[in-house]
Design a protein around this motif. Sequence first.
Motif, PDB file in Angstrom:
ATOM      1  N   GLU A  38       3.927  10.303  -6.659  1.00 37.41           N
ATOM      2  CA  GLU A  38       4.872  10.699  -7.712  1.00 37.41           C
ATOM      3  C   GLU A  38       4.133  11.051  -9.001  1.00 37.41           C
ATOM      4  O   GLU A  38       4.485  12.016  -9.679  1.00 37.41           O
ATOM      5  CB  GLU A  38       5.875   9.560  -7.959  1.00 37.41           C
ATOM      6  CG  GLU A  38       6.921   9.433  -6.914  1.00 37.41           C
ATOM      7  CD  GLU A  38       7.881   8.278  -7.185  1.00 37.41           C
ATOM      8  OE1 GLU A  38       7.912   7.744  -8.327  1.00 37.41           O
ATOM      9  OE2 GLU A  38       8.592   7.908  -6.278  1.00 37.41           O
ATOM     10  N   ARG A  39       3.139  10.256  -9.302  1.00 42.82           N
ATOM     11  CA  ARG A  39       2.377  10.526 -10.524  1.00 42.82           C
ATOM     12  C   ARG A  39       1.651  11.864 -10.385  1.00 42.82           C
ATOM     13  O   ARG A  39       1.660  12.688 -11.313  1.00 42.82           O
ATOM     14  CB  ARG A  39       1.379   9.384 -10.759  1.00 42.82           C
ATOM     15  CG  ARG A  39       0.657   9.484 -12.079  1.00 42.82           C
ATOM     16  CD  ARG A  39      -0.343   8.358 -12.239  1.00 42.82           C
ATOM     17  NE  ARG A  39      -1.400   8.341 -11.245  1.00 42.82           N
ATOM     18  CZ  ARG A  39      -2.460   9.135 -11.236  1.00 42.82           C
ATOM     19  NH1 ARG A  39      -2.621  10.052 -12.162  1.00 42.82           N
ATOM     20  NH2 ARG A  39      -3.362   9.019 -10.299  1.00 42.82           N
ATOM     21  N   LEU A  40       1.045  12.111  -9.245  1.00 42.44           N
ATOM     22  CA  LEU A  40       0.341  13.367  -9.033  1.00 42.44           C
ATOM     23  C   LEU A  40       1.333  14.538  -9.010  1.00 42.44           C
ATOM     24  O   LEU A  40       1.006  15.620  -9.543  1.00 42.44           O
ATOM     25  CB  LEU A  40      -0.446  13.318  -7.722  1.00 42.44           C
ATOM     26  CG  LEU A  40      -1.702  12.433  -7.734  1.00 42.44           C
ATOM     27  CD1 LEU A  40      -2.311  12.375  -6.333  1.00 42.44           C
ATOM     28  CD2 LEU A  40      -2.721  12.950  -8.717  1.00 42.44           C
ATOM     29  N   ASP A  41       2.500  14.326  -8.437  1.00 41.63           N
ATOM     30  CA  ASP A  41       3.519  15.366  -8.414  1.00 41.63           C
ATOM     31  C   ASP A  41       3.968  15.718  -9.831  1.00 41.63           C
ATOM     32  O   ASP A  41       4.147  16.891 -10.175  1.00 41.63           O
ATOM     33  CB  ASP A  41       4.700  14.884  -7.545  1.00 41.63           C
ATOM     34  CG  ASP A  41       5.688  15.986  -7.236  1.00 41.63           C
ATOM     35  OD1 ASP A  41       5.218  17.154  -7.045  1.00 41.63           O
ATOM     36  OD2 ASP A  41       6.878  15.702  -7.192  1.00 41.63           O
ATOM     37  N   LYS A  42       4.141  14.703 -10.625  1.00 36.18           N
ATOM     38  CA  LYS A  42       4.531  14.907 -12.025  1.00 36.18           C
ATOM     39  C   LYS A  42       3.435  15.672 -12.760  1.00 36.18           C
ATOM     40  O   LYS A  42       3.719  16.597 -13.526  1.00 36.18           O
ATOM     41  CB  LYS A  42       4.790  13.554 -12.665  1.00 36.18           C
ATOM     42  CG  LYS A  42       5.366  13.639 -14.028  1.00 36.18           C
ATOM     43  CD  LYS A  42       5.668  12.234 -14.550  1.00 36.18           C
ATOM     44  CE  LYS A  42       6.263  12.291 -15.918  1.00 36.18           C
ATOM     45  NZ  LYS A  42       6.517  10.973 -16.470  1.00 36.18           N
ATOM     46  N   GLN A  43       2.158  15.353 -12.536  1.00 37.26           N
ATOM     47  CA  GLN A  43       1.042  16.036 -13.193  1.00 37.26           C
ATOM     48  C   GLN A  43       0.984  17.493 -12.749  1.00 37.26           C
ATOM     49  O   GLN A  43       0.719  18.377 -13.552  1.00 37.26           O
ATOM     50  CB  GLN A  43      -0.283  15.347 -12.821  1.00 37.26           C
ATOM     51  CG  GLN A  43      -0.747  14.334 -13.825  1.00 37.26           C
ATOM     52  CD  GLN A  43      -2.149  13.813 -13.461  1.00 37.26           C
ATOM     53  OE1 GLN A  43      -2.621  13.939 -12.323  1.00 37.26           O
ATOM     54  NE2 GLN A  43      -2.760  13.179 -14.418  1.00 37.26           N
ATOM     55  N   CYS A  44       1.287  17.730 -11.481  1.00 38.94           N
ATOM     56  CA  CYS A  44       1.281  19.117 -10.980  1.00 38.94           C
ATOM     57  C   CYS A  44       2.361  19.943 -11.666  1.00 38.94           C
ATOM     58  O   CYS A  44       2.128  21.094 -12.034  1.00 38.94           O
ATOM     59  CB  CYS A  44       1.529  19.130  -9.465  1.00 38.94           C
ATOM     60  SG  CYS A  44       0.059  18.828  -8.503  1.00 38.94           S
ATOM     61  N   ARG A  45       3.529  19.363 -11.849  1.00 37.68           N
ATOM     62  CA  ARG A  45       4.608  20.088 -12.520  1.00 37.68           C
ATOM     63  C   ARG A  45       4.228  20.398 -13.975  1.00 37.68           C
ATOM     64  O   ARG A  45       4.493  21.490 -14.479  1.00 37.68           O
ATOM     65  CB  ARG A  45       5.912  19.272 -12.472  1.00 37.68           C
ATOM     66  CG  ARG A  45       6.633  19.457 -11.154  1.00 37.68           C
ATOM     67  CD  ARG A  45       7.899  18.710 -11.078  1.00 37.68           C
ATOM     68  NE  ARG A  45       7.527  17.360 -10.631  1.00 37.68           N
ATOM     69  CZ  ARG A  45       8.153  16.258 -10.900  1.00 37.68           C
ATOM     70  NH1 ARG A  45       9.246  16.268 -11.583  1.00 37.68           N
ATOM     71  NH2 ARG A  45       7.722  15.120 -10.444  1.00 37.68           N
ATOM     72  N   ILE A  46       3.601  19.407 -14.623  1.00 38.72           N
ATOM     73  CA  ILE A  46       3.163  19.615 -16.021  1.00 38.72           C
ATOM     74  C   ILE A  46       2.108  20.716 -16.065  1.00 38.72           C
ATOM     75  O   ILE A  46       2.157  21.602 -16.923  1.00 38.72           O
ATOM     76  CB  ILE A  46       2.640  18.309 -16.622  1.00 38.72           C
ATOM     77  CG1 ILE A  46       3.773  17.304 -16.813  1.00 38.72           C
ATOM     78  CG2 ILE A  46       1.950  18.561 -17.944  1.00 38.72           C
ATOM     79  CD1 ILE A  46       3.317  15.910 -17.220  1.00 38.72           C
ATOM     80  N   LEU A  47       1.181  20.699 -15.148  1.00 37.66           N
ATOM     81  CA  LEU A  47       0.122  21.708 -15.122  1.00 37.66           C
ATOM     82  C   LEU A  47       0.705  23.092 -14.849  1.00 37.66           C
ATOM     83  O   LEU A  47       0.283  24.084 -15.458  1.00 37.66           O
ATOM     84  CB  LEU A  47      -0.934  21.365 -14.077  1.00 37.66           C
ATOM     85  CG  LEU A  47      -1.899  20.227 -14.441  1.00 37.66           C
ATOM     86  CD1 LEU A  47      -2.821  19.901 -13.269  1.00 37.66           C
ATOM     87  CD2 LEU A  47      -2.724  20.593 -15.655  1.00 37.66           C
TER      88      LEU A  47
ATOM     89  N   ILE B 238       0.849  -1.184   0.000  1.00 35.46           N
ATOM     90  CA  ILE B 238       0.000   0.000   0.000  1.00 35.46           C
ATOM     91  C   ILE B 238       0.891   1.243   0.000  1.00 35.46           C
ATOM     92  O   ILE B 238       0.598   2.212  -0.684  1.00 35.46           O
ATOM     93  CB  ILE B 238      -0.945   0.003   1.225  1.00 35.46           C
ATOM     94  CG1 ILE B 238      -1.951  -1.120   1.086  1.00 35.46           C
ATOM     95  CG2 ILE B 238      -1.663   1.305   1.395  1.00 35.46           C
ATOM     96  CD1 ILE B 238      -2.847  -1.283   2.277  1.00 35.46           C
ATOM     97  N   LEU B 239       1.972   1.202   0.776  1.00 33.34           N
ATOM     98  CA  LEU B 239       2.895   2.336   0.808  1.00 33.34           C
ATOM     99  C   LEU B 239       3.550   2.546  -0.552  1.00 33.34           C
ATOM    100  O   LEU B 239       3.689   3.680  -1.014  1.00 33.34           O
ATOM    101  CB  LEU B 239       3.986   2.116   1.882  1.00 33.34           C
ATOM    102  CG  LEU B 239       3.596   2.444   3.308  1.00 33.34           C
ATOM    103  CD1 LEU B 239       4.732   2.044   4.248  1.00 33.34           C
ATOM    104  CD2 LEU B 239       3.325   3.909   3.500  1.00 33.34           C
ATOM    105  N   ASP B 240       3.920   1.491  -1.196  1.00 26.64           N
ATOM    106  CA  ASP B 240       4.529   1.598  -2.536  1.00 26.64           C
ATOM    107  C   ASP B 240       3.517   2.169  -3.537  1.00 26.64           C
ATOM    108  O   ASP B 240       3.852   3.035  -4.364  1.00 26.64           O
ATOM    109  CB  ASP B 240       5.008   0.218  -3.009  1.00 26.64           C
ATOM    110  CG  ASP B 240       6.307  -0.210  -2.339  1.00 26.64           C
ATOM    111  OD1 ASP B 240       7.000   0.694  -1.810  1.00 26.64           O
ATOM    112  OD2 ASP B 240       6.595  -1.386  -2.368  1.00 26.64           O
ATOM    113  N   SER B 241       2.337   1.682  -3.469  1.00 30.67           N
ATOM    114  CA  SER B 241       1.330   2.155  -4.413  1.00 30.67           C
ATOM    115  C   SER B 241       0.987   3.618  -4.128  1.00 30.67           C
ATOM    116  O   SER B 241       0.785   4.424  -5.045  1.00 30.67           O
ATOM    117  CB  SER B 241       0.087   1.268  -4.388  1.00 30.67           C
ATOM    118  OG  SER B 241      -0.670   1.456  -3.241  1.00 30.67           O
ATOM    119  N   THR B 242       0.981   3.990  -2.864  1.00 30.21           N
ATOM    120  CA  THR B 242       0.685   5.381  -2.496  1.00 30.21           C
ATOM    121  C   THR B 242       1.835   6.265  -2.943  1.00 30.21           C
ATOM    122  O   THR B 242       1.614   7.376  -3.454  1.00 30.21           O
ATOM    123  CB  THR B 242       0.472   5.498  -0.964  1.00 30.21           C
ATOM    124  OG1 THR B 242      -0.479   4.552  -0.517  1.00 30.21           O
ATOM    125  CG2 THR B 242       0.038   6.860  -0.557  1.00 30.21           C
TER     126      THR B 242
END
Length: 184
Positions: A16-25, A7-11
């Motif tokens: 990381e995915r959300l962080d990457k999307q925020c940088r793109i946005l 669960i920790l790995d998936s979180t």
Amino acid sequence: ESSIIHILDSTRDEVERLDKQCRILLSNEKGTEEKIRKKSVDLERNSKRLESLKGVRPAFMDEYEQLEIELKSEYDRYVVRFRNVDYLEEELLSYDELNNEKHDDVERNAKKMQKKFRAEELRILEEGAQIESDEEENDRSITVDHRKACAYETGAAHLDKSEDVESPQRSAKERERKRGEDRI
């Protein structure tokens, strides 16, 4: 514990995915703001240019306005002339129709008069022929009576037939001549 790690790995992956999307946005937002700023600058510049062009008259504008005024006056004159020509053509047609009717009436009246004169002339000629035949008959009898009387006085026994025919012809011609003089 393995499930918590999982669960920790998936979180972590999700973070990381959300962080990457925020940088793109954020990057897209900065690019969009830059485009908006450039367009605003262009709009402001073009607005100023438009205002400056509104105050400046082109060199040909005076001539254009003068020609536009002349065109309007020429068009107005054309419309008036066109209406006048149309009206005059209608008047000419009605005048021609009236003139043709008058001409037809005159022709009809002339034919009636000719017919009347012919009938009158025939009547006069028939009366004249009747009168002439009556007068010729009277002249012949007078001439014959006169010749008989002369022959009786002179002792001549017969009458020359050629003289008897000439006398009525001469008298008929004289009557025609007198009748013509009476008419005049």
